[in-house]
Write a protein that holds these residues in place. Structure first.
Motif, PDB file in Angstrom:
ATOM      1  N   GLY A 141       0.777  -1.230   0.000  1.00  0.00           N
ATOM      2  CA  GLY A 141       0.000   0.000   0.000  1.00  0.00           C
ATOM      3  C   GLY A 141       0.807   1.277   0.000  1.00  0.00           C
ATOM      4  N   ASP A 142       2.124   1.183   0.241  1.00  0.00           N
ATOM      5  CA  ASP A 142       2.959   2.375   0.243  1.00  0.00           C
ATOM      6  C   ASP A 142       3.199   2.880  -1.179  1.00  0.00           C
ATOM      7  OD1 ASP A 142       3.416   2.715   2.969  1.00  0.00           O
ATOM      8  OD2 ASP A 142       5.170   1.404   2.984  1.00  0.00           O
ATOM      9  N   THR A 143       3.393   4.187  -1.281  1.00  0.00           N
ATOM     10  CA  THR A 143       3.961   4.781  -2.489  1.00  0.00           C
ATOM     11  C   THR A 143       5.357   5.256  -2.126  1.00  0.00           C
ATOM     12  OG1 THR A 143       1.816   5.486  -3.372  1.00  0.00           O
ATOM     13  CG2 THR A 143       3.766   6.631  -4.192  1.00  0.00           C
ATOM     14  N   THR A 167       3.793   0.766  -4.523  1.00  0.00           N
ATOM     15  CA  THR A 167       3.879   1.494  -5.788  1.00  0.00           C
ATOM     16  C   THR A 167       5.182   2.273  -5.772  1.00  0.00           C
ATOM     17  OG1 THR A 167       1.481   1.702  -5.977  1.00  0.00           O
ATOM     18  CG2 THR A 167       2.826   3.294  -7.207  1.00  0.00           C
ATOM     19  N   ARG A 199       4.468  14.820  -7.908  1.00  0.00           N
ATOM     20  CA  ARG A 199       3.074  15.035  -7.502  1.00  0.00           C
ATOM     21  C   ARG A 199       2.105  14.747  -8.644  1.00  0.00           C
ATOM     22  NH1 ARG A 199       4.493  20.476  -4.049  1.00  0.00           N
ATOM     23  NH2 ARG A 199       4.807  19.424  -2.034  1.00  0.00           N
ATOM     24  N   ALA A 202       1.801  10.985  -8.713  1.00  0.00           N
ATOM     25  CA  ALA A 202       1.362  10.405  -7.434  1.00  0.00           C
ATOM     26  C   ALA A 202       0.478  11.401  -6.692  1.00  0.00           C
ATOM     27  CB  ALA A 202       2.563  10.024  -6.572  1.00  0.00           C
ATOM     28  N   PRO A 203      -0.700  11.700  -7.232  1.00  0.00           N
ATOM     29  CA  PRO A 203      -1.584  12.659  -6.565  1.00  0.00           C
ATOM     30  C   PRO A 203      -2.027  12.176  -5.180  1.00  0.00           C
ATOM     31  CG  PRO A 203      -2.733  11.533  -8.351  1.00  0.00           C
ATOM     32  CD  PRO A 203      -1.283  11.173  -8.474  1.00  0.00           C
ATOM     33  N   GLN A 204      -1.920  10.881  -4.940  1.00  0.00           N
ATOM     34  CA  GLN A 204      -2.279  10.336  -3.626  1.00  0.00           C
ATOM     35  C   GLN A 204      -1.230  10.626  -2.568  1.00  0.00           C
ATOM     36  OE1 GLN A 204      -1.000   8.703  -6.131  1.00  0.00           O
ATOM     37  NE2 GLN A 204       0.253   6.972  -5.488  1.00  0.00           N
ATOM     38  N   GLY A 205      -0.063  11.142  -2.978  1.00  0.00           N
ATOM     39  CA  GLY A 205       1.021  11.446  -2.049  1.00  0.00           C
ATOM     40  C   GLY A 205       2.083  10.366  -2.021  1.00  0.00           C
ATOM     41  N   ASP A 207       4.645   8.128   0.527  1.00  0.00           N
ATOM     42  CA  ASP A 207       4.767   7.667   1.914  1.00  0.00           C
ATOM     43  C   ASP A 207       6.209   7.572   2.397  1.00  0.00           C
ATOM     44  OD1 ASP A 207       1.870   7.033   2.413  1.00  0.00           O
ATOM     45  OD2 ASP A 207       2.252   5.719   0.693  1.00  0.00           O
TER      46      ASP A 207
END
Length: 302
Positions: A141-143, A167, A199, A202-205, A207
């Protein structure tokens, strides 16, 4: 034997492929006839005068901290290996040579199908990437942002993070973007505007961020990652202290190396060797690594 020696600190021109005495294995050691040995950025730093924490290195010495080869002599009290075994392993210095002696606990078996050049390139970069991602807590689940994603350390880090369910966004020059996509990463170009480009993909941010490149990577990371405990570097320790992020270090272990070998055997780890040089061209190998633009690894082949 022939070995890459450093008679005095300096640039690549100080390196000499010189005849040195054949080493003999001590208690609990074996001797390995080296078939391939990776060249790391830390080898360049040691050549210029750097000593790793807890060590004091003074010329003359033989470079190299990873290798693959064939066990050819057993020391007293050694166990677990026989003459003729194909192995890969690690030790501090002395690996850029025709023979190296090593503690038996710093070796793992080389898969028969693994090419020698890949085997000789795995330990240092692979263990560094594995250690860093574990310390940063990378998981499902991490980016994760990997700086220097097409280099030796970055190549392994991208694939490990993907295998562990993350990701991955990887920084690299444009010529390596297709390569990174093939490893499963979302590529972005480094340099000015990096934060905005990350950004955008990776609009979700983000980690966590792992810096294997330097060149302002930490400054960009602190803008992208909220938790500074999940930002780490293996190249810019002064920057880590200044910015309050993590300078990542840990001991190498045979268990970690064996895990990486197992991942390769399962088809989950691709290793890239950019070029192989004979010992006599060690200076050219150092110059290539020193460009900072090598895809994968450079190796020496005695």
């Amino acid at each position: 034997m022939k070995a890459v020696t450093v008679p005095g600190f300096g640039g690549p021109e100080v390196l000499r492929a010189a005849e040195t005495p054949d080493p003999l294995p001590g208690p609990g050691e074996v001797r390995v006839r080296v078939r391939a040995a990776g060249v790391q950025p830390v080898d360049l730093a040691v050549r210029e005068g750097f000593s790793p924490p807890g060590a004091r290195i003074e010329p003359p010495f033989v470079l190299g901290n990873e290798f693959a080869g064939v066990v050819d002599r057993l020391g007293p009290g050694s166990h677990g290996w026989q003459v003729g075994d194909e192995v890969l392993g690690f030790r501090l210095l002395n690996c850029h040579a025709e023979f190296v002696t090593v503690d038996t606990g710093q070796l793992v078996a080389k898969p028969a199908a693994m090419p020698w050049e890949q085997a000789g390139s795995l330990s240092a970069s692979g263990q560094t990437a594995h250690m860093a991602l574990r310390l940063l807590g990378v998981g499902p689940g991490d980016t994760v942002l990997v700086h220097g994603a097409s280099g030796g350390v970055g190549t392994v880090a991208v694939q490990l993070a993907r295998a562990w369910g993350a990701t991955v966004i990887g920084t690299a020059g444009e010529r390596n973007h297709a390569y990174l996509r093939g490893l499963g990463a979302l590529p972005v170009a480094y340099g000015e505007g990096l934060v905005e480009r990350v950004r955008a993909v990776a609009p979700q941010g983000v980690d966590a961020a792992f810096d294997a490149a330097g060149r302002g990577a930490l400054e960009a990371s602190v803008e992208l990652v909220a938790d500074r405990a999940r930002i780490g570097t293996v190249v810019d320790y002064p920057g880590a202290e200044r910015l309050g992020v993590r300078g990542l270090r840990a001991e190498r272990t045979a268990a970690r190396l064996a895990e990486l070998v197992g991942l390769w055997e399962a088809g989950g780890l691709r290793l890239e060797v950019a070029e192989a040089f004979p010992l006599e061209r060690a200076a050219d190998a150092h110059r290539m690594v020193g460009t900072g633009h090598v895809r994968g690894k450079v190796v020496l082949v005695p």
